[in-house]
Design a protein around this motif. Structure first.
Motif, PDB file in Angstrom:
ATOM      1  N   GLN A 143       0.828  -1.205   0.000  1.00 33.16           N
ATOM      2  CA  GLN A 143       0.000   0.000   0.000  1.00 33.16           C
ATOM      3  C   GLN A 143       0.863   1.256   0.000  1.00 33.16           C
ATOM      4  O   GLN A 143       0.552   2.236  -0.692  1.00 33.16           O
ATOM      5  CB  GLN A 143      -0.918   0.001   1.218  1.00 33.16           C
ATOM      6  CG  GLN A 143      -1.915   1.150   1.232  1.00 33.16           C
ATOM      7  CD  GLN A 143      -2.962   1.025   0.140  1.00 33.16           C
ATOM      8  OE1 GLN A 143      -3.709   0.037   0.102  1.00 33.16           O
ATOM      9  NE2 GLN A 143      -3.033   2.012  -0.751  1.00 33.16           N
ATOM     10  N   ALA A 144       1.958   1.234   0.751  1.00 31.95           N
ATOM     11  CA  ALA A 144       2.853   2.388   0.800  1.00 31.95           C
ATOM     12  C   ALA A 144       3.473   2.661  -0.562  1.00 31.95           C
ATOM     13  O   ALA A 144       3.567   3.817  -1.000  1.00 31.95           O
ATOM     14  CB  ALA A 144       3.951   2.151   1.835  1.00 31.95           C
ATOM     15  N   MET A 145       3.904   1.614  -1.252  1.00 27.83           N
ATOM     16  CA  MET A 145       4.497   1.794  -2.574  1.00 27.83           C
ATOM     17  C   MET A 145       3.460   2.273  -3.591  1.00 27.83           C
ATOM     18  O   MET A 145       3.770   3.106  -4.460  1.00 27.83           O
ATOM     19  CB  MET A 145       5.151   0.484  -3.035  1.00 27.83           C
ATOM     20  CG  MET A 145       6.413   0.157  -2.256  1.00 27.83           C
ATOM     21  SD  MET A 145       7.282  -1.320  -2.871  1.00 27.83           S
ATOM     22  CE  MET A 145       6.143  -2.597  -2.336  1.00 27.83           C
ATOM     23  N   LEU A 146       2.241   1.766  -3.473  1.00 25.94           N
ATOM     24  CA  LEU A 146       1.178   2.223  -4.365  1.00 25.94           C
ATOM     25  C   LEU A 146       0.897   3.705  -4.139  1.00 25.94           C
ATOM     26  O   LEU A 146       0.800   4.483  -5.101  1.00 25.94           O
ATOM     27  CB  LEU A 146      -0.083   1.404  -4.123  1.00 25.94           C
ATOM     28  CG  LEU A 146      -1.340   1.865  -4.879  1.00 25.94           C
ATOM     29  CD1 LEU A 146      -1.123   1.821  -6.383  1.00 25.94           C
ATOM     30  CD2 LEU A 146      -2.546   1.005  -4.468  1.00 25.94           C
ATOM     31  N   ALA A 199       1.039  -9.412  -4.164  1.00 21.85           N
ATOM     32  CA  ALA A 199       0.651  -8.004  -4.255  1.00 21.85           C
ATOM     33  C   ALA A 199       1.844  -7.096  -3.998  1.00 21.85           C
ATOM     34  O   ALA A 199       2.032  -6.077  -4.692  1.00 21.85           O
ATOM     35  CB  ALA A 199      -0.462  -7.700  -3.254  1.00 21.85           C
ATOM     36  N   ALA A 200       2.662  -7.461  -3.026  1.00 25.86           N
ATOM     37  CA  ALA A 200       3.828  -6.639  -2.709  1.00 25.86           C
ATOM     38  C   ALA A 200       4.849  -6.670  -3.842  1.00 25.86           C
ATOM     39  O   ALA A 200       5.477  -5.644  -4.148  1.00 25.86           O
ATOM     40  CB  ALA A 200       4.462  -7.121  -1.409  1.00 25.86           C
ATOM     41  N   LEU A 201       5.027  -7.830  -4.461  1.00 24.38           N
ATOM     42  CA  LEU A 201       5.959  -7.922  -5.576  1.00 24.38           C
ATOM     43  C   LEU A 201       5.471  -7.083  -6.756  1.00 24.38           C
ATOM     44  O   LEU A 201       6.259  -6.371  -7.393  1.00 24.38           O
ATOM     45  CB  LEU A 201       6.143  -9.375  -5.997  1.00 24.38           C
ATOM     46  CG  LEU A 201       7.121  -9.624  -7.156  1.00 24.38           C
ATOM     47  CD1 LEU A 201       8.522  -9.130  -6.801  1.00 24.38           C
ATOM     48  CD2 LEU A 201       7.155 -11.106  -7.518  1.00 24.38           C
ATOM     49  N   LEU A 202       4.177  -7.167  -7.047  1.00 25.64           N
ATOM     50  CA  LEU A 202       3.621  -6.366  -8.135  1.00 25.64           C
ATOM     51  C   LEU A 202       3.755  -4.880  -7.829  1.00 25.64           C
ATOM     52  O   LEU A 202       4.099  -4.081  -8.711  1.00 25.64           O
ATOM     53  CB  LEU A 202       2.149  -6.734  -8.347  1.00 25.64           C
ATOM     54  CG  LEU A 202       1.432  -5.981  -9.474  1.00 25.64           C
ATOM     55  CD1 LEU A 202       2.086  -6.271 -10.818  1.00 25.64           C
ATOM     56  CD2 LEU A 202      -0.053  -6.364  -9.497  1.00 25.64           C
ATOM     57  N   ALA A 203       3.508  -4.505  -6.578  1.00 26.18           N
ATOM     58  CA  ALA A 203       3.639  -3.104  -6.187  1.00 26.18           C
ATOM     59  C   ALA A 203       5.086  -2.635  -6.319  1.00 26.18           C
ATOM     60  O   ALA A 203       5.350  -1.505  -6.756  1.00 26.18           O
ATOM     61  CB  ALA A 203       3.159  -2.919  -4.746  1.00 26.18           C
ATOM     62  N   ALA A 204       6.029  -3.495  -5.946  1.00 25.00           N
ATOM     63  CA  ALA A 204       7.446  -3.137  -6.046  1.00 25.00           C
ATOM     64  C   ALA A 204       7.845  -2.913  -7.498  1.00 25.00           C
ATOM     65  O   ALA A 204       8.510  -1.920  -7.831  1.00 25.00           O
ATOM     66  CB  ALA A 204       8.301  -4.228  -5.417  1.00 25.00           C
ATOM     67  N   ARG A 205       7.453  -3.838  -8.363  1.00 23.97           N
ATOM     68  CA  ARG A 205       7.803  -3.706  -9.780  1.00 23.97           C
ATOM     69  C   ARG A 205       7.161  -2.465 -10.398  1.00 23.97           C
ATOM     70  O   ARG A 205       7.819  -1.697 -11.124  1.00 23.97           O
ATOM     71  CB  ARG A 205       7.358  -4.953 -10.533  1.00 23.97           C
ATOM     72  CG  ARG A 205       8.189  -6.193 -10.233  1.00 23.97           C
ATOM     73  CD  ARG A 205       7.588  -7.422 -10.891  1.00 23.97           C
ATOM     74  NE  ARG A 205       8.479  -8.581 -10.775  1.00 23.97           N
ATOM     75  CZ  ARG A 205       8.127  -9.825 -11.093  1.00 23.97           C
ATOM     76  NH1 ARG A 205       6.907 -10.063 -11.549  1.00 23.97           N
ATOM     77  NH2 ARG A 205       8.998 -10.813 -10.966  1.00 23.97           N
ATOM     78  N   SER A 206       5.908  -2.249 -10.084  1.00 22.94           N
ATOM     79  CA  SER A 206       5.183  -1.128 -10.683  1.00 22.94           C
ATOM     80  C   SER A 206       5.693   0.209 -10.160  1.00 22.94           C
ATOM     81  O   SER A 206       5.796   1.187 -10.910  1.00 22.94           O
ATOM     82  CB  SER A 206       3.682  -1.264 -10.409  1.00 22.94           C
ATOM     83  OG  SER A 206       3.181  -2.458 -10.979  1.00 22.94           O
ATOM     84  N   SER A 207       6.007   0.260  -8.872  1.00 24.72           N
ATOM     85  CA  SER A 207       6.498   1.518  -8.306  1.00 24.72           C
ATOM     86  C   SER A 207       7.877   1.850  -8.855  1.00 24.72           C
ATOM     87  O   SER A 207       8.181   3.029  -9.117  1.00 24.72           O
ATOM     88  CB  SER A 207       6.544   1.438  -6.778  1.00 24.72           C
ATOM     89  OG  SER A 207       7.419   0.418  -6.337  1.00 24.72           O
TER      90      SER A 207
END
Length: 319
Positions: free
Chosen positions: A194-197, A266-274
């Motif tokens: 959530q923080a990265m998003l 979800a965290a991996l996707l957020a990391a890649r996208s961020s």
């Protein structure tokens, strides 16, 4: 099933946000990775004042003996602010292992930070060099342990150590402690995602490319929307696992594993996208996003990697 948190839990989360938002946690993380835990311990002291360190400790040791959902609410916020130290181990796992041990009172007061190794899935203890208590949990029992060889982690603030037991072994609910470790790690991952998003959305509103704010591009919108969907799907699974743990359901293992897989993905996707949204600047040491990127990579395999948890879900569904 209703997965909405109540007003008291929302207030609790808001109080954690207020405290950590004013604490310069990124500086504490960087200092912890360099061997200076003083700033991080000040953060832990604030968490103790808010009752976070006492959540899972029995009331007879001045703990709160809270519902697992309250634990998830708190640890999601700690994941969002990237609090350094053995958070899952000290706040969620050690109280289960210690149970009626008098040292639980020190855990509740925040005077003692504990770390745990639980082989085979948790063969090494994180931050054993700075923890006041090291526990080794295996074969239905727990013992004190001492730190051995150090192993570097992808996250400099989460060094890993081999441990060896000493003293008497005591019976402990190691299986339940493991489930709490996986649940707590899942909540931390959801918070980090959530923080990265949030950081990516704000950055996309500000960064311009070819004279256009990048947040107006459909590719960026779709990428961040995918992250939002992943986070919003993972969060109720984590709450559901907490409810399963509280009820003692026979499906607890399946539910916890489903939560860990969803949170890790979800965290991996957020990391890649961020990282793609921010560009190379996001992975520079000076940028706070880099701390979250490393934390996610360190937490994904913690307390059972996604492959192991997927296998457990599959086995539960095919019985």
């Amino acid at each position: 099933m209703n997965f909405e948190i109540d007003e008291q839990q929302r207030d609790f989360a808001a109080s954690i946000d207020a405290a950590l938002g004013a604490a310069d946690v990124p500086a504490a993380v960087r200092a912890w990775g360099e061997g200076d835990t003083a700033p991080g311990r000040k953060v832990w002291s604030q968490l103790a004042d808010l009752g976070v360190t006492a959540l899972m400790v029995p009331e007879k040791f001045d703990g709160i003996e809270a519902h697992p959902v309250d634990l998830v609410v708190a640890l999601e916020r700690l994941g969002r602010w990237n609090v350094p130290g053995p958070v899952a181990e000290s706040v969620a796992v050690a109280p289960v292992l210690l149970a009626d041990d008098d040292r639980s009172a020190a855990l509740a007061a925040g005077e003692l930070i504990a770390t745990v190794a639980a082989p085979p899935l948790v063969p090494r203890a994180v931050n054993a060099d700075t923890a006041g208590l090291i526990l080794l949990a295996e074969d239905g029992s727990v013992s004190n342990a001492s730190a051995g060889a150090e192993h570097e982690s992808v996250d400099p603030s989460r060094k890993l150590f081999e441990v060896s037991a000493y003293g008497d072994r005591k019976a402990a609910d190691v299986a339940r402690a493991f489930e709490f470790g996986a649940l707590a790690t899942s909540a931390l991952l959801v918070g980090a995602a959530q923080a990265m998003l949030d950081a990516s959305v704000e950055y996309a509103k500000q960064r311009s490319q070819f004279g256009t704010v990048i947040g107006t591009y459909q590719a960026i919108k779709h990428k961040l929307a995918d992250v939002l969907i992943a986070v919003e799907l993972a969060r109720p699974l984590v709450y559901g696992a907490a409810l399963s743990l509280a009820d003692g359901s026979t499906d607890t293992g399946r539910d916890v594993s489903a939560a860990k897989v969803a949170a890790a993905d979800a965290a991996l996707l957020a990391a890649r996208s961020s990282l793609q949204t921010h560009g190379a600047i996001g992975f520079t040491q000076e940028h706070d996003l880099s701390l979250l990127l490393l934390r996610v990579q360190a937490l994904r395999p913690a307390w059972g990697d996604p492959t192991w948890h997927r296998r457990r879900v599959l086995e539960a569904l095919t019985k």
